[in-house]
Design a protein around this motif. Structure first.
Motif, PDB file in Angstrom:
ATOM      1  N   MET A  34       0.920  -1.092  -0.091  1.00  0.00           N
ATOM      2  CA  MET A  34      -0.053   0.089   0.005  1.00  0.00           C
ATOM      3  C   MET A  34       0.656   1.335   0.057  1.00  0.00           C
ATOM      4  SD  MET A  34      -3.078  -1.169   2.831  1.00  0.00           S
ATOM      5  CE  MET A  34      -4.092   0.045   1.952  1.00  0.00           C
ATOM      6  N   GLY A  35       0.415   2.201  -0.505  1.00  0.00           N
ATOM      7  CA  GLY A  35       1.462   3.373  -0.642  1.00  0.00           C
ATOM      8  C   GLY A  35       0.469   4.704  -0.936  1.00  0.00           C
ATOM      9  N   TRP A  36       1.146   5.862  -0.680  1.00  0.00           N
ATOM     10  CA  TRP A  36       0.781   7.109  -0.880  1.00  0.00           C
ATOM     11  C   TRP A  36       1.500   7.758  -1.979  1.00  0.00           C
ATOM     12  CZ3 TRP A  36      -3.549   8.845   1.480  1.00  0.00           C
ATOM     13  CH2 TRP A  36      -4.002   8.294   2.421  1.00  0.00           C
ATOM     14  N   TYR A  37       0.725   8.351  -3.007  1.00  0.00           N
ATOM     15  CA  TYR A  37       1.279   9.041  -4.074  1.00  0.00           C
ATOM     16  C   TYR A  37       0.958  10.620  -3.848  1.00  0.00           C
ATOM     17  CZ  TYR A  37       2.697   4.842  -6.336  1.00  0.00           C
ATOM     18  OH  TYR A  37       3.389   3.679  -6.517  1.00  0.00           O
ATOM     19  N   ARG A  38       1.411  11.726  -4.636  1.00  0.00           N
ATOM     20  CA  ARG A  38       0.926  12.724  -4.647  1.00  0.00           C
ATOM     21  C   ARG A  38       1.031  13.314  -5.843  1.00  0.00           C
ATOM     22  NH1 ARG A  38       5.186  15.955  -0.581  1.00  0.00           N
ATOM     23  NH2 ARG A  38       7.062  15.834  -2.197  1.00  0.00           N
ATOM     24  N   VAL A  48       5.204   9.094  -2.690  1.00  0.00           N
ATOM     25  CA  VAL A  48       5.638   9.549  -1.577  1.00  0.00           C
ATOM     26  C   VAL A  48       6.119   8.603  -0.473  1.00  0.00           C
ATOM     27  CG1 VAL A  48       4.855  10.751   0.432  1.00  0.00           C
ATOM     28  CG2 VAL A  48       3.705  11.329  -1.792  1.00  0.00           C
ATOM     29  N   ALA A  49       5.512   7.464  -0.367  1.00  0.00           N
ATOM     30  CA  ALA A  49       5.901   6.382   0.582  1.00  0.00           C
ATOM     31  C   ALA A  49       5.015   5.170   0.241  1.00  0.00           C
ATOM     32  CB  ALA A  49       5.720   6.831   2.024  1.00  0.00           C
ATOM     33  N   ALA A  50       5.763   3.959   0.544  1.00  0.00           N
ATOM     34  CA  ALA A  50       4.864   2.686   0.341  1.00  0.00           C
ATOM     35  C   ALA A  50       5.458   1.752   1.424  1.00  0.00           C
ATOM     36  CB  ALA A  50       5.298   2.021  -1.028  1.00  0.00           C
ATOM     37  N   ILE A  51       4.379   0.741   1.577  1.00  0.00           N
ATOM     38  CA  ILE A  51       4.887  -0.275   2.727  1.00  0.00           C
ATOM     39  C   ILE A  51       4.293  -1.473   2.412  1.00  0.00           C
ATOM     40  CG2 ILE A  51       2.757   0.360   3.995  1.00  0.00           C
ATOM     41  CD1 ILE A  51       4.183  -0.133   6.649  1.00  0.00           C
ATOM     42  N   ILE A  56       7.818  -3.448   5.604  1.00  0.00           N
ATOM     43  CA  ILE A  56       8.990  -2.831   4.628  1.00  0.00           C
ATOM     44  C   ILE A  56       8.559  -1.603   3.922  1.00  0.00           C
ATOM     45  CG2 ILE A  56      11.053  -3.023   3.234  1.00  0.00           C
ATOM     46  CD1 ILE A  56      10.687  -6.079   3.611  1.00  0.00           C
ATOM     47  N   THR A  57       9.322  -0.321   4.425  1.00  0.00           N
ATOM     48  CA  THR A  57       8.822   0.877   3.546  1.00  0.00           C
ATOM     49  C   THR A  57       9.732   1.606   2.819  1.00  0.00           C
ATOM     50  OG1 THR A  57      10.105   1.888   5.780  1.00  0.00           O
ATOM     51  CG2 THR A  57       7.849   1.130   6.039  1.00  0.00           C
ATOM     52  N   ASN A  58       9.287   2.463   1.954  1.00  0.00           N
ATOM     53  CA  ASN A  58       9.972   3.116   1.128  1.00  0.00           C
ATOM     54  C   ASN A  58       9.528   4.366   0.921  1.00  0.00           C
ATOM     55  OD1 ASN A  58      11.884   3.457  -1.156  1.00  0.00           O
ATOM     56  ND2 ASN A  58      10.311   3.235  -2.717  1.00  0.00           N
ATOM     57  N   TYR A  59      10.553   5.386   0.954  1.00  0.00           N
ATOM     58  CA  TYR A  59      10.132   6.923   0.968  1.00  0.00           C
ATOM     59  C   TYR A  59      10.702   7.592  -0.242  1.00  0.00           C
ATOM     60  CZ  TYR A  59       8.615   6.120   5.655  1.00  0.00           C
ATOM     61  OH  TYR A  59       8.011   5.411   6.606  1.00  0.00           O
ATOM     62  N   ALA A  60      10.150   8.654  -0.561  1.00  0.00           N
ATOM     63  CA  ALA A  60      10.891   9.782  -1.532  1.00  0.00           C
ATOM     64  C   ALA A  60      11.710  10.306  -0.864  1.00  0.00           C
ATOM     65  CB  ALA A  60       9.725  10.782  -2.128  1.00  0.00           C
ATOM     66  N   ASP A  61      12.909  10.757  -1.592  1.00  0.00           N
ATOM     67  CA  ASP A  61      13.860  11.559  -0.815  1.00  0.00           C
ATOM     68  C   ASP A  61      13.274  12.730  -0.200  1.00  0.00           C
ATOM     69  OD1 ASP A  61      16.675  10.626  -2.837  1.00  0.00           O
ATOM     70  OD2 ASP A  61      15.779   9.488  -1.487  1.00  0.00           O
ATOM     71  N   SER A  62      12.477  13.261  -0.768  1.00  0.00           N
ATOM     72  CA  SER A  62      12.125  14.645  -0.278  1.00  0.00           C
ATOM     73  C   SER A  62      11.264  14.688   0.873  1.00  0.00           C
ATOM     74  CB  SER A  62      11.327  15.397  -1.506  1.00  0.00           C
ATOM     75  OG  SER A  62       9.897  14.419  -1.615  1.00  0.00           O
ATOM     76  N   VAL A  63      10.756  13.391   1.308  1.00  0.00           N
ATOM     77  CA  VAL A  63      10.064  13.313   2.678  1.00  0.00           C
ATOM     78  C   VAL A  63      10.623  12.554   3.562  1.00  0.00           C
ATOM     79  CG1 VAL A  63       7.722  13.632   1.118  1.00  0.00           C
ATOM     80  CG2 VAL A  63       8.621  11.429   1.751  1.00  0.00           C
ATOM     81  N   ARG A  66      10.848  13.006   7.659  1.00  0.00           N
ATOM     82  CA  ARG A  66       9.669  14.044   7.796  1.00  0.00           C
ATOM     83  C   ARG A  66       8.445  13.246   7.991  1.00  0.00           C
ATOM     84  NH1 ARG A  66       7.959  18.059   4.762  1.00  0.00           N
ATOM     85  NH2 ARG A  66       8.840  17.030   2.798  1.00  0.00           N
ATOM     86  N   PHE A  67       8.064  12.237   7.017  1.00  0.00           N
ATOM     87  CA  PHE A  67       6.942  11.625   6.931  1.00  0.00           C
ATOM     88  C   PHE A  67       7.196  10.178   7.327  1.00  0.00           C
ATOM     89  CE2 PHE A  67       4.898  13.866   3.152  1.00  0.00           C
ATOM     90  CZ  PHE A  67       5.031  15.149   3.792  1.00  0.00           C
ATOM     91  N   THR A  68       6.102   9.382   7.733  1.00  0.00           N
ATOM     92  CA  THR A  68       6.333   8.093   8.225  1.00  0.00           C
ATOM     93  C   THR A  68       4.896   7.469   7.666  1.00  0.00           C
ATOM     94  OG1 THR A  68       7.185   8.700  10.304  1.00  0.00           O
ATOM     95  CG2 THR A  68       6.254   6.375  10.282  1.00  0.00           C
ATOM     96  N   ILE A  69       5.261   6.235   6.993  1.00  0.00           N
ATOM     97  CA  ILE A  69       4.060   5.516   6.757  1.00  0.00           C
ATOM     98  C   ILE A  69       3.936   4.129   7.673  1.00  0.00           C
ATOM     99  CG2 ILE A  69       5.329   4.008   4.813  1.00  0.00           C
ATOM    100  CD1 ILE A  69       3.069   4.065   3.111  1.00  0.00           C
ATOM    101  N   SER A  70       2.606   3.888   7.804  1.00  0.00           N
ATOM    102  CA  SER A  70       2.420   2.583   8.566  1.00  0.00           C
ATOM    103  C   SER A  70       1.207   1.876   8.277  1.00  0.00           C
ATOM    104  CB  SER A  70       2.240   3.090  10.165  1.00  0.00           C
ATOM    105  OG  SER A  70       1.294   3.895  10.238  1.00  0.00           O
ATOM    106  N   ARG A  71       0.694   0.845   8.458  1.00  0.00           N
ATOM    107  CA  ARG A  71      -0.568   0.274   8.354  1.00  0.00           C
ATOM    108  C   ARG A  71      -1.121  -0.818   9.394  1.00  0.00           C
ATOM    109  NH1 ARG A  71       0.686  -3.494   2.969  1.00  0.00           N
ATOM    110  NH2 ARG A  71      -1.301  -4.268   3.631  1.00  0.00           N
ATOM    111  N   ASP A  72      -2.143  -0.760   9.412  1.00  0.00           N
ATOM    112  CA  ASP A  72      -2.797  -2.022  10.071  1.00  0.00           C
ATOM    113  C   ASP A  72      -3.489  -2.943   9.440  1.00  0.00           C
ATOM    114  OD1 ASP A  72      -4.839  -3.129  11.858  1.00  0.00           O
ATOM    115  OD2 ASP A  72      -5.083  -1.622  12.990  1.00  0.00           O
TER     116      ASP A  72
END
Length: 117
Positions: A34-38, A48-51, A56-63, A66-72
């Motif tokens: 699952m992830g967030w795009y903008r 922006v970020a994926a999990i 296991i997480t992955n982030y854009a360098d720009s965030v 500052r940003f944290t992705i999580s999931r339930d």
């Protein structure tokens, strides 16, 4: 029918925080990544970020930092905690889910985040 519903967008001053949520429903198959795009007008949608389902997480360098992705997984919900927001973070944020053995991609309708300077 799979539905992704985002919430939590809004207007915030630079330096502030917001938390986005995205709940997936209607799937008979496993939800993988699952992830967030903008996206801003005139530009391509960007990750922006994926999990993954294992966290296991992955982030854009720009965030990063500052940003944290999580999931339930029990709630089929993914979150994006956004701190130290900048005006450049202003965009429509979209939730994405990869579902089933073929990783079919699904999108939410988006939630607007506006960061004022």
């Amino acid at each position: 029918q799979v539905q992704l519903v985002e919430s939590g967008g809004g207007l915030v001053q630079a330096g502030g925080s917001l938390r986005l949520s995205c709940a997936a429903s209607g799937s008979r198959f496993s939800i993988n990544a699952m992830g967030w795009y903008r996206q801003v007008p005139g530009k391509q949608r960007e990750l922006v970020a994926a999990i993954t389902s294992r966290g296991i997480t992955n982030y854009a360098d720009s965030v990063k930092g500052r940003f944290t992705i999580s999931r339930d997984n029990a709630k089929n919900t993914v979150y994006l905690q956004m701190n130290t927001l900048k005006p450049d973070d202003t965009a429509v944020y979209y939730c994405n889910a990869q579902i089933g053995v073929y990783n079919m991609g699904y999108w939410g309708k988006g939630t607007l985040v506006t960061v004022s300077s």
